[in-house]
Design a protein around this motif. Structure first.
Motif, PDB file in Angstrom:
ATOM      1  N   SER A 141      46.415  44.133  37.129  1.00 30.11           N
ATOM      2  CA  SER A 141      45.305  43.615  36.323  1.00 30.11           C
ATOM      3  C   SER A 141      44.008  43.568  37.122  1.00 30.11           C
ATOM      4  O   SER A 141      42.935  43.957  36.630  1.00 30.11           O
ATOM      5  CB  SER A 141      45.648  42.212  35.802  1.00 30.11           C
ATOM      6  N   ARG A 142      44.079  43.104  38.362  1.00 26.56           N
ATOM      7  CA  ARG A 142      42.884  43.035  39.208  1.00 26.56           C
ATOM      8  C   ARG A 142      42.334  44.439  39.500  1.00 26.56           C
ATOM      9  O   ARG A 142      41.119  44.663  39.448  1.00 26.56           O
ATOM     10  CB  ARG A 142      43.215  42.320  40.523  1.00 26.56           C
ATOM     11  N   GLN A 145      40.641  46.066  36.374  1.00 30.54           N
ATOM     12  CA  GLN A 145      39.294  45.560  36.117  1.00 30.54           C
ATOM     13  C   GLN A 145      38.257  46.322  36.946  1.00 30.54           C
ATOM     14  O   GLN A 145      37.213  46.734  36.430  1.00 30.54           O
ATOM     15  CB  GLN A 145      39.212  44.065  36.424  1.00 30.54           C
ATOM     16  N   VAL A 223      40.828  45.786  29.769  1.00 27.36           N
ATOM     17  CA  VAL A 223      40.119  44.811  30.606  1.00 27.36           C
ATOM     18  C   VAL A 223      40.243  43.414  30.019  1.00 27.36           C
ATOM     19  O   VAL A 223      40.451  42.431  30.750  1.00 27.36           O
ATOM     20  CB  VAL A 223      38.632  45.210  30.743  1.00 27.36           C
ATOM     21  N   SER A 226      43.719  42.173  30.690  1.00 25.98           N
ATOM     22  CA  SER A 226      43.853  41.857  32.115  1.00 25.98           C
ATOM     23  C   SER A 226      43.182  40.528  32.438  1.00 25.98           C
ATOM     24  O   SER A 226      43.726  39.703  33.193  1.00 25.98           O
ATOM     25  CB  SER A 226      43.234  42.977  32.958  1.00 25.98           C
ATOM     26  N   THR A 227      42.002  40.317  31.873  1.00 26.35           N
ATOM     27  CA  THR A 227      41.263  39.074  32.111  1.00 26.35           C
ATOM     28  C   THR A 227      42.029  37.871  31.569  1.00 26.35           C
ATOM     29  O   THR A 227      42.138  36.834  32.244  1.00 26.35           O
ATOM     30  CB  THR A 227      39.881  39.146  31.443  1.00 26.35           C
TER      31      THR A 227
END
Length: 235
Positions: A141-142, A145, A223, A226-227
């Motif tokens: 996820s990081r 982004q 995104v 993920s956030t």
């Protein structure tokens, strides 16, 4: 090591987004029908709507590898049935068009191959991150982004260049990806090649906008997810 795998997996996701965003409109019969109706293509080249869609489906089948050749594609054009190269009264597509579409098919073969490799690599990388006990979802996820945000900046810059002079951008695209085409068969002429009338520059402008919109939507969804996941982890 974990960070390297995370960025590699994120890059695979980016490749998947790009490939699918190109594939979806390219092989959407509805998109072609919308373009033909909007541009009045059938009337312009003197062909029925049914024959125009028939030729289009055969063309897309060839690009997918479901036809070996574009030879033998026929249609009634201005009251005359064409069987082969127009200059020889044989095929719907000229030899120059067939030669160009052979190069286009090779590009799409590469596109499908890149997509499949990206899918396989993504699963392998995620499995490896889980196996080595990295927090796979958080790490991915990081990295997603950052990778997608960086690519979006590049896409905005490319979109700006296309907006300034789309014709020149289109020519540059062909110079890059058809560098082995010494005869520049992609330079079709309106008077002898029906394909240039089927797919004028406005068609490729519209499909480029469609591709850009799909990339933006897919990237924004990923995104956002993920956030949300990272926020849930922090809690």
């Amino acid at each position: 090591m974990g960070r390297v795998m995370g960025y590699a997996a994120a890059f695979c996701v980016l490749l998947l987004i790009i490939c699918q965003s190109i594939i979806i409109p390219t092989f959407s019969v509805s998109f072609f029908r919308w373009h033909y109706n909007r541009a009045g293509t059938a009337a312009e080249i003197g062909i029925s709507d049914e024959d125009l869609m028939h030729v289009t489906r055969e063309l897309l089948a060839y690009m997918r590898g479901q036809r070996d050749s574009l030879n033998g594609v026929t249609a009634e054009v201005r009251g005359h049935t064409l069987h082969g190269s127009r200059s020889y009264g044989q095929n719907f597509f000229t030899r120059r068009e067939i030669s160009h579409m052979y190069d286009v098919r090779r590009l799409y073969d590469t596109l499908f191959m890149v997509r499949n490799i990206a899918i396989f690599s993504l699963f392998a990388l995620v499995f490896a991150m889980v196996y080595f006990r990295h927090n796979a979802l958080e790490l991915l996820s990081r990295c997603l982004q950052k990778v997608l945000a960086g690519f979006f900046i590049l896409m905005i810059a490319a979109g700006g260049m296309m907006a300034i002079d789309f014709r020149q951008a289109w020519n540059v695209f062909h110079y890059i990806f058809f560098f082995g085409d010494a005869d520049q068969t992609w330079r079709l002429t309106q008077f002898t090649d029906l394909m240039i009338n089927m797919f004028p520059l406005s068609f490729f402008l519209n499909i480029s906008i469609f591709v850009g919109a799909l990339i933006t939507i897919f990237s924004a969804i990923i995104v956002a997810l993920s956030t949300l996941y990272l926020r849930s982890v922090r809690k």
